[in-house]
Design an enzyme around this catalytic site. Structure first.
Site, PDB file in Angstrom:
ATOM      1  N   GLN A  34       5.512  22.175  25.677  1.00  0.00           N
ATOM      2  CA  GLN A  34       5.552  20.888  24.388  1.00  0.00           C
ATOM      3  C   GLN A  34       5.629  19.774  24.989  1.00  0.00           C
ATOM      4  OE1 GLN A  34       9.709  22.563  23.380  1.00  0.00           O
ATOM      5  NE2 GLN A  34       9.850  20.377  23.041  1.00  0.00           N
ATOM      6  N   ARG A  40      17.318  12.020  26.179  1.00  0.00           N
ATOM      7  CA  ARG A  40      16.398  10.966  26.709  1.00  0.00           C
ATOM      8  C   ARG A  40      17.140   9.714  27.176  1.00  0.00           C
ATOM      9  NH1 ARG A  40      12.217  14.018  24.387  1.00  0.00           N
ATOM     10  NH2 ARG A  40      10.579  14.729  25.540  1.00  0.00           N
ATOM     11  N   GLY A  79      25.442  15.370  19.627  1.00  0.00           N
ATOM     12  CA  GLY A  79      24.426  16.068  18.560  1.00  0.00           C
ATOM     13  C   GLY A  79      24.166  17.601  18.636  1.00  0.00           C
ATOM     14  N   HIS A  80      24.020  18.287  19.945  1.00  0.00           N
ATOM     15  CA  HIS A  80      23.719  19.370  20.242  1.00  0.00           C
ATOM     16  C   HIS A  80      25.020  20.133  19.931  1.00  0.00           C
ATOM     17  CE1 HIS A  80      20.972  17.970  23.551  1.00  0.00           C
ATOM     18  NE2 HIS A  80      19.854  18.797  22.736  1.00  0.00           N
ATOM     19  N   GLY A 110      18.190  20.296  14.184  1.00  0.00           N
ATOM     20  CA  GLY A 110      18.727  19.002  13.961  1.00  0.00           C
ATOM     21  C   GLY A 110      17.507  18.123  13.086  1.00  0.00           C
ATOM     22  N   LEU A 133      23.172  18.493  27.630  1.00  0.00           N
ATOM     23  CA  LEU A 133      23.796  18.512  26.219  1.00  0.00           C
ATOM     24  C   LEU A 133      24.419  17.357  25.741  1.00  0.00           C
ATOM     25  CD1 LEU A 133      24.746  22.173  26.223  1.00  0.00           C
ATOM     26  CD2 LEU A 133      22.586  21.308  25.253  1.00  0.00           C
ATOM     27  N   MET A 161      16.841  22.176  25.051  1.00  0.00           N
ATOM     28  CA  MET A 161      16.405  22.068  26.255  1.00  0.00           C
ATOM     29  C   MET A 161      17.419  21.421  27.284  1.00  0.00           C
ATOM     30  SD  MET A 161      12.495  20.935  25.745  1.00  0.00           S
ATOM     31  CE  MET A 161      12.651  19.184  25.252  1.00  0.00           C
TER      32      MET A 161
END
Ligand code: AMP
Length: 250
Positions: free
Chosen positions: A58, A184, A33-34, A144, A30, A27
């Protein structure tokens, strides 16, 4: 790097590819982790496709959807630097020609944990992922373990519907203080960011759940759940209007 805003042009390009394709749906906004999922895809495939689409179906809270961070230019720069081959940036109208009248619903694993507190969340997740997997036609898709319940549901959906894409689970990337990286996190105030570090530290300590919940409350979190399933301890907490989730192996 090729950027596709139009599904037909992506599908034509896909047909021209020779060699294996890895796919990482995101989403956007970035973080490392992405990028670790993408790096794994680059290592294991001839081509890597990344999608960026903030999927409205979602979100159970309109406010969370509206405030979801967006850094498209920076994201594209990062993807180019990493060596990703193609990016898919679809619109809502293209992805939902049916206006979300068709959806994927799972009736067991989706009913606990995040599915219990976020009504319809996993219907939205499974529906968008099925659409994207059908469009990508990838050999492997990378998810992930940060969203562990989501990973299990996607893995099992792929098996239930005989999808051709292998679903790969990737390790959680964390900040130095243990906080799981998340788009977030960008929305946390400096004070909330300091408190947020305690979430992982407390979740991973060897105390029983009954003791962990009051400790988290004392630290300033509103606890949604701390539960053990699938050989893991999973948690969701709220800091102001920002929801954080995490999980650790037991
Ligand atoms: P999102 O953009 O939040 O939908 O995440 C896209 C993918 O990146 C999902 O498969 C997530 O589980 C994964 N992901 C998000 N944060 C992390 C992290 N800290 N470590 C590893 N994977 C992650």
């Amino acid at each position: 790097m090729d950027i596709f805003r139009d599904l037909n042009s992506w599908q034509t390009y896909r047909q021209s590819l020779n060699g294996s394709l890895g796919f990482v749906p995101t989403m956007g906004a970035l973080h490392a982790g992405h990028l670790s999922l993408m790096q794994q895809s680059l290592n294991e495939n001839s081509y890597t496709l990344v999608s960026i689409f903030v999927n409205p179906t979602q979100f159970d809270q309109q406010n969370d959807f509206e405030k979801y961070p967006s850094h498209l230019e920076r994201d594209i720069r990062q993807l180019k630097n990493l060596g990703v081959h193609a990016v898919l940036l679809p619109t809502y109208e293209q992805i939902y020609p049916d206006h979300y009248t068709y959806k994927v619903t799972e009736s067991t694993k989706s009913q606990i944990l995040c599915g219990k507190s976020r009504k319809g969340h996993f219907d939205g997740v499974l529906t968008i992922v099925l659409k994207l997997l059908n469009l990508a036609k990838a050999n492997k898709a990378y998810f992930g373990k940060k969203d562990f319940q989501q990973y299990l549901l996607i893995r099992d959906m792929a098996a239930a519907f005989f999808l051709d894409t292998e679903i790969i689970a990737c390790e959680i990337l964390r900040e130095d203080d243990g906080l799981a990286m998340s788009s977030r996190n960008l929305r946390l105030t400096p004070q909330q960011r300091q408190i947020a570090a305690h979430f992982y530290q407390t979740l991973s300590c060897d105390k029983p759940i009954e003791q962990i919940i009051p400790i988290l409350n004392q630290q300033g979190f509103e606890v949604d759940y701390i539960e053990e399933h699938f050989g893991r301890r999973l948690g969701a907490v709220q800091l102001g209007d920002i929801r954080l989730i995490d999980n650790v192996e037991i």
